[in-house]
Design a protein around this motif. Structure first.
Motif, PDB file in Angstrom:
ATOM      1  N   VAL A 144      55.486  18.032  32.598  1.00  0.00           N
ATOM      2  CA  VAL A 144      56.368  19.079  33.123  1.00  0.00           C
ATOM      3  C   VAL A 144      57.312  18.480  34.174  1.00  0.00           C
ATOM      4  O   VAL A 144      57.828  19.190  35.040  1.00  0.00           O
ATOM      5  CB  VAL A 144      55.569  20.263  33.724  1.00  0.00           C
ATOM      6  CG1 VAL A 144      54.870  21.042  32.627  1.00  0.00           C
ATOM      7  CG2 VAL A 144      54.560  19.787  34.771  1.00  0.00           C
ATOM      8  N   GLU A 145      57.532  17.179  34.071  1.00  0.00           N
ATOM      9  CA  GLU A 145      58.370  16.457  35.038  1.00  0.00           C
ATOM     10  C   GLU A 145      59.771  17.053  35.126  1.00  0.00           C
ATOM     11  O   GLU A 145      60.374  17.107  36.203  1.00  0.00           O
ATOM     12  CB  GLU A 145      58.458  14.978  34.625  1.00  0.00           C
ATOM     13  CG  GLU A 145      59.112  14.083  35.659  1.00  0.00           C
ATOM     14  CD  GLU A 145      58.207  13.778  36.833  1.00  0.00           C
ATOM     15  OE1 GLU A 145      58.714  13.883  37.971  1.00  0.00           O
ATOM     16  OE2 GLU A 145      57.030  13.461  36.635  1.00  0.00           O
ATOM     17  N   LYS A 146      60.283  17.526  34.001  1.00  0.00           N
ATOM     18  CA  LYS A 146      61.648  18.060  33.979  1.00  0.00           C
ATOM     19  C   LYS A 146      61.688  19.580  34.136  1.00  0.00           C
ATOM     20  O   LYS A 146      62.721  20.198  33.908  1.00  0.00           O
ATOM     21  CB  LYS A 146      62.340  17.649  32.678  1.00  0.00           C
ATOM     22  CG  LYS A 146      62.526  16.134  32.563  1.00  0.00           C
ATOM     23  CD  LYS A 146      63.178  15.754  31.244  1.00  0.00           C
ATOM     24  CE  LYS A 146      63.349  14.240  31.137  1.00  0.00           C
ATOM     25  NZ  LYS A 146      63.906  13.829  29.823  1.00  0.00           N
ATOM     26  N   GLY A 147      60.559  20.154  34.529  1.00  0.00           N
ATOM     27  CA  GLY A 147      60.517  21.591  34.774  1.00  0.00           C
ATOM     28  C   GLY A 147      59.857  22.357  33.638  1.00  0.00           C
ATOM     29  O   GLY A 147      59.748  21.874  32.502  1.00  0.00           O
ATOM     30  N   TYR A 148      59.421  23.574  33.944  1.00  0.00           N
ATOM     31  CA  TYR A 148      58.700  24.375  32.955  1.00  0.00           C
ATOM     32  C   TYR A 148      59.582  24.803  31.797  1.00  0.00           C
ATOM     33  O   TYR A 148      59.136  24.852  30.645  1.00  0.00           O
ATOM     34  CB  TYR A 148      58.073  25.600  33.629  1.00  0.00           C
ATOM     35  CG  TYR A 148      57.323  26.466  32.650  1.00  0.00           C
ATOM     36  CD1 TYR A 148      56.099  26.056  32.133  1.00  0.00           C
ATOM     37  CD2 TYR A 148      57.857  27.684  32.204  1.00  0.00           C
ATOM     38  CE1 TYR A 148      55.417  26.829  31.206  1.00  0.00           C
ATOM     39  CE2 TYR A 148      57.179  28.467  31.286  1.00  0.00           C
ATOM     40  CZ  TYR A 148      55.961  28.028  30.791  1.00  0.00           C
ATOM     41  OH  TYR A 148      55.290  28.798  29.864  1.00  0.00           O
ATOM     42  N   GLU A 149      60.829  25.133  32.055  1.00  0.00           N
ATOM     43  CA  GLU A 149      61.700  25.580  30.964  1.00  0.00           C
ATOM     44  C   GLU A 149      61.874  24.486  29.924  1.00  0.00           C
ATOM     45  O   GLU A 149      61.891  24.756  28.715  1.00  0.00           O
ATOM     46  CB  GLU A 149      63.062  26.007  31.518  1.00  0.00           C
ATOM     47  CG  GLU A 149      63.002  27.315  32.302  1.00  0.00           C
ATOM     48  CD  GLU A 149      64.385  27.776  32.750  1.00  0.00           C
ATOM     49  OE1 GLU A 149      65.378  27.080  32.446  1.00  0.00           O
ATOM     50  OE2 GLU A 149      64.462  28.835  33.402  1.00  0.00           O
ATOM     51  N   THR A 150      61.964  23.230  30.385  1.00  0.00           N
ATOM     52  CA  THR A 150      62.066  22.116  29.448  1.00  0.00           C
ATOM     53  C   THR A 150      60.780  21.993  28.636  1.00  0.00           C
ATOM     54  O   THR A 150      60.816  21.740  27.423  1.00  0.00           O
ATOM     55  CB  THR A 150      62.346  20.804  30.205  1.00  0.00           C
ATOM     56  OG1 THR A 150      63.580  20.927  30.904  1.00  0.00           O
ATOM     57  CG2 THR A 150      62.431  19.623  29.248  1.00  0.00           C
ATOM     58  N   TYR A 151      59.636  22.179  29.307  1.00  0.00           N
ATOM     59  CA  TYR A 151      58.352  22.131  28.594  1.00  0.00           C
ATOM     60  C   TYR A 151      58.280  23.235  27.534  1.00  0.00           C
ATOM     61  O   TYR A 151      57.864  22.991  26.399  1.00  0.00           O
ATOM     62  CB  TYR A 151      57.199  22.265  29.584  1.00  0.00           C
ATOM     63  CG  TYR A 151      55.848  22.450  28.939  1.00  0.00           C
ATOM     64  CD1 TYR A 151      55.356  21.537  27.995  1.00  0.00           C
ATOM     65  CD2 TYR A 151      55.034  23.549  29.253  1.00  0.00           C
ATOM     66  CE1 TYR A 151      54.117  21.710  27.394  1.00  0.00           C
ATOM     67  CE2 TYR A 151      53.799  23.726  28.664  1.00  0.00           C
ATOM     68  CZ  TYR A 151      53.347  22.804  27.732  1.00  0.00           C
ATOM     69  OH  TYR A 151      52.109  22.973  27.132  1.00  0.00           O
ATOM     70  N   GLU A 152      58.721  24.445  27.883  1.00  0.00           N
ATOM     71  CA  GLU A 152      58.724  25.524  26.891  1.00  0.00           C
ATOM     72  C   GLU A 152      59.609  25.192  25.699  1.00  0.00           C
ATOM     73  O   GLU A 152      59.268  25.516  24.561  1.00  0.00           O
ATOM     74  CB  GLU A 152      59.179  26.840  27.537  1.00  0.00           C
ATOM     75  CG  GLU A 152      58.060  27.701  28.046  1.00  0.00           C
ATOM     76  CD  GLU A 152      58.418  29.187  28.100  1.00  0.00           C
ATOM     77  OE1 GLU A 152      59.569  29.540  27.767  1.00  0.00           O
ATOM     78  OE2 GLU A 152      57.542  29.982  28.479  1.00  0.00           O
ATOM     79  N   SER A 153      60.723  24.527  25.960  1.00  0.00           N
ATOM     80  CA  SER A 153      61.610  24.156  24.845  1.00  0.00           C
ATOM     81  C   SER A 153      60.932  23.140  23.933  1.00  0.00           C
ATOM     82  O   SER A 153      61.121  23.161  22.711  1.00  0.00           O
ATOM     83  CB  SER A 153      62.944  23.619  25.373  1.00  0.00           C
ATOM     84  OG  SER A 153      62.770  22.362  25.990  1.00  0.00           O
ATOM     85  N   VAL A 154      60.121  22.252  24.518  1.00  0.00           N
ATOM     86  CA  VAL A 154      59.341  21.295  23.706  1.00  0.00           C
ATOM     87  C   VAL A 154      58.329  22.049  22.851  1.00  0.00           C
ATOM     88  O   VAL A 154      58.166  21.767  21.652  1.00  0.00           O
ATOM     89  CB  VAL A 154      58.631  20.265  24.610  1.00  0.00           C
ATOM     90  CG1 VAL A 154      57.654  19.401  23.799  1.00  0.00           C
ATOM     91  CG2 VAL A 154      59.640  19.372  25.315  1.00  0.00           C
ATOM     92  N   LEU A 155      57.646  23.027  23.449  1.00  0.00           N
ATOM     93  CA  LEU A 155      56.668  23.816  22.691  1.00  0.00           C
ATOM     94  C   LEU A 155      57.337  24.594  21.561  1.00  0.00           C
ATOM     95  O   LEU A 155      56.785  24.709  20.463  1.00  0.00           O
ATOM     96  CB  LEU A 155      55.939  24.795  23.617  1.00  0.00           C
ATOM     97  CG  LEU A 155      54.908  24.211  24.589  1.00  0.00           C
ATOM     98  CD1 LEU A 155      54.239  25.332  25.378  1.00  0.00           C
ATOM     99  CD2 LEU A 155      53.863  23.381  23.865  1.00  0.00           C
ATOM    100  N   ARG A 156      58.531  25.114  21.830  1.00  0.00           N
ATOM    101  CA  ARG A 156      59.231  25.869  20.777  1.00  0.00           C
ATOM    102  C   ARG A 156      59.533  24.967  19.583  1.00  0.00           C
ATOM    103  O   ARG A 156      59.534  25.427  18.439  1.00  0.00           O
ATOM    104  CB  ARG A 156      60.531  26.455  21.326  1.00  0.00           C
ATOM    105  CG  ARG A 156      60.334  27.686  22.174  1.00  0.00           C
ATOM    106  CD  ARG A 156      61.643  28.425  22.432  1.00  0.00           C
ATOM    107  NE  ARG A 156      61.412  29.559  23.316  1.00  0.00           N
ATOM    108  CZ  ARG A 156      61.507  29.502  24.638  1.00  0.00           C
ATOM    109  NH1 ARG A 156      61.874  28.366  25.224  1.00  0.00           N
ATOM    110  NH2 ARG A 156      61.256  30.564  25.373  1.00  0.00           N
TER     111      ARG A 156
END
Length: 361
Positions: A139-151
């Protein structure tokens, strides 16, 4: 006790300058700043495990390395907190000239066993018998980036989990998440859930072991920059429905004991909890959630990557090495054989659960 340049002490006997040196060496390491590798974890284990020791390696008057370990009967050694610690090894100055034989002799050990050895532990990795994966969330680049990876990698998982979170709020009550809950009652609830989960699945109940319960209690009160006990709780309608206790540093949240109330299982509260933990960790500047080794469906859904960890032992020639082999290797090899065969592993899991049901009837 000392042997040449290596001094052996109890964890509580280290001076503040030695603890600061430990932290400085750890900060200079290539490895993630996992809180299990900090002096506070070793000191907590020392309060509940009488065999806990630290080997302090010196060059002149300067400490240049530390090996936290536990010494058992006949010189059988093991990584500090083995069985619950998710990152293990020595804390050494880069390039330090040290041999395992010298270290084990100074510690009066015939063997040093590990099961979550870090990949950067060049002194011990050559002695590993197995490599495992520990699952991580970036989550180094923030939660929104992590959610985009999950999507991208698990679109159905993310959509379903978020829908269940909304349904939990509608049907049970307002959903509230606390990243760092200080209520002791919430920790007791988590341990009760986890004990019940161990029994349901036919696994050894870790919280039936007094030293583990006491260790968690000590760590829950530990507040240090690189090792802080962290209890996270997901509430619905004011009732706790899922919780997790782990350790965090400034950059790593080591996930340790997650559990949920089975009554709310249809809402997947454990998965919702992990998403909110990732969000809160990112907001706190933590870059990595370490989910630990051991395959699990929820880890496959949440992970963004894997890191290697190692299992095995360093031994010295003699009767102690033979004793280590006889006491640990047959069981380790049997477990490895089963893990490497998915159908056999599934059968073993069903058998454990069946045996647990029989014990409860």
């Amino acid at each position: 006790m000392s042997s040449g340049r290596i001094r052996v002490a109890g964890p509580g006997e280290l001076g503040e300058n030695e603890r600061e040196r430990w932290r400085a060496l750890r900060a200079a390491s290539e490895a993630p700043r996992n809180p299990f590798m900090e002096p506070e974890f070793t000191e907590a284990v020392g309060l509940v495990r009488p065999g806990a020791r630290v080997a302090v390696i010196h060059e002149g008057r300067e400490p240049v390395g530390f090996l936290p370990y536990e010494r058992g009967p006949l010189g059988q050694g093991r990584a500090i907190g083995l069985g619950v610690s998710d990152a293990q090894g020595a804390i050494l100055r880069p390039g330090l000239d040290l041999e395992t034989g010298e270290l084990l002799r100074a510690c009066s050990l015939s063997a040093f066993a590990f099961d979550n050895l870090e990949a950067e532990q060049r002194l011990f990795v050559p002695h590993a018998a197995e490599e495992h994966a520990t699952y991580v969330v970036d989550v180094e680049k923030g939660y929104e980036t992590y959610e985009s990876v999950l999507r991208a990698q698990s679109p159905k998982f993310l959509k379903t989990t978020l829908a269940k979170e909304r349904r939990l709020g509608r049907q049970v009550g307002e959903v509230r998440f606390v990243f760092d809950e200080r209520d002791p009652a919430a920790l007791r609830t988590l341990m009760e859930w986890k004990s019940a989960q161990y029994r349901r699945t036919g696994r050894r109940d870790r919280f039936a072991q007094e030293w583990i319960t006491r260790l968690v209690g000590h760590l829950a009160r530990t507040r240090a920059p690189e090792c802080s006990g962290t209890l996270s709780v997901l509430y619905a309608g004011g009732t706790p429905v899922a919780a997790h206790f782990g350790l965090r540093s400034a950059s790593v949240l080591a996930c340790w004991f997650p559990a949920y109330e089975p009554e709310f299982a249809k809402y997947s509260p454990g998965l919702v909890l992990h998403l909110r933990m990732a969000e809160a960790a990112a907001a706190a500047g933590i870059g990595t959630l370490d989910l630990g080794r051991g395959a699990a469906e929820y880890k496959d859904a949440l992970k963004t990557g894997e890191l290697p960890v190692y299992e095995g032992a360093v031994t010295r020639p003699g009767a102690g090495a033979a004793l280590h082999w006889l006491s640990r290797e047959p069981a380790r090899r049997a477990h490895s054989f089963v893990r490497g065969r998915p159908r056999l592993a599934a059968l073993a899991s069903r058998t454990l659960k069946g045996a647990a049901r029989l014990r409860r009837t």
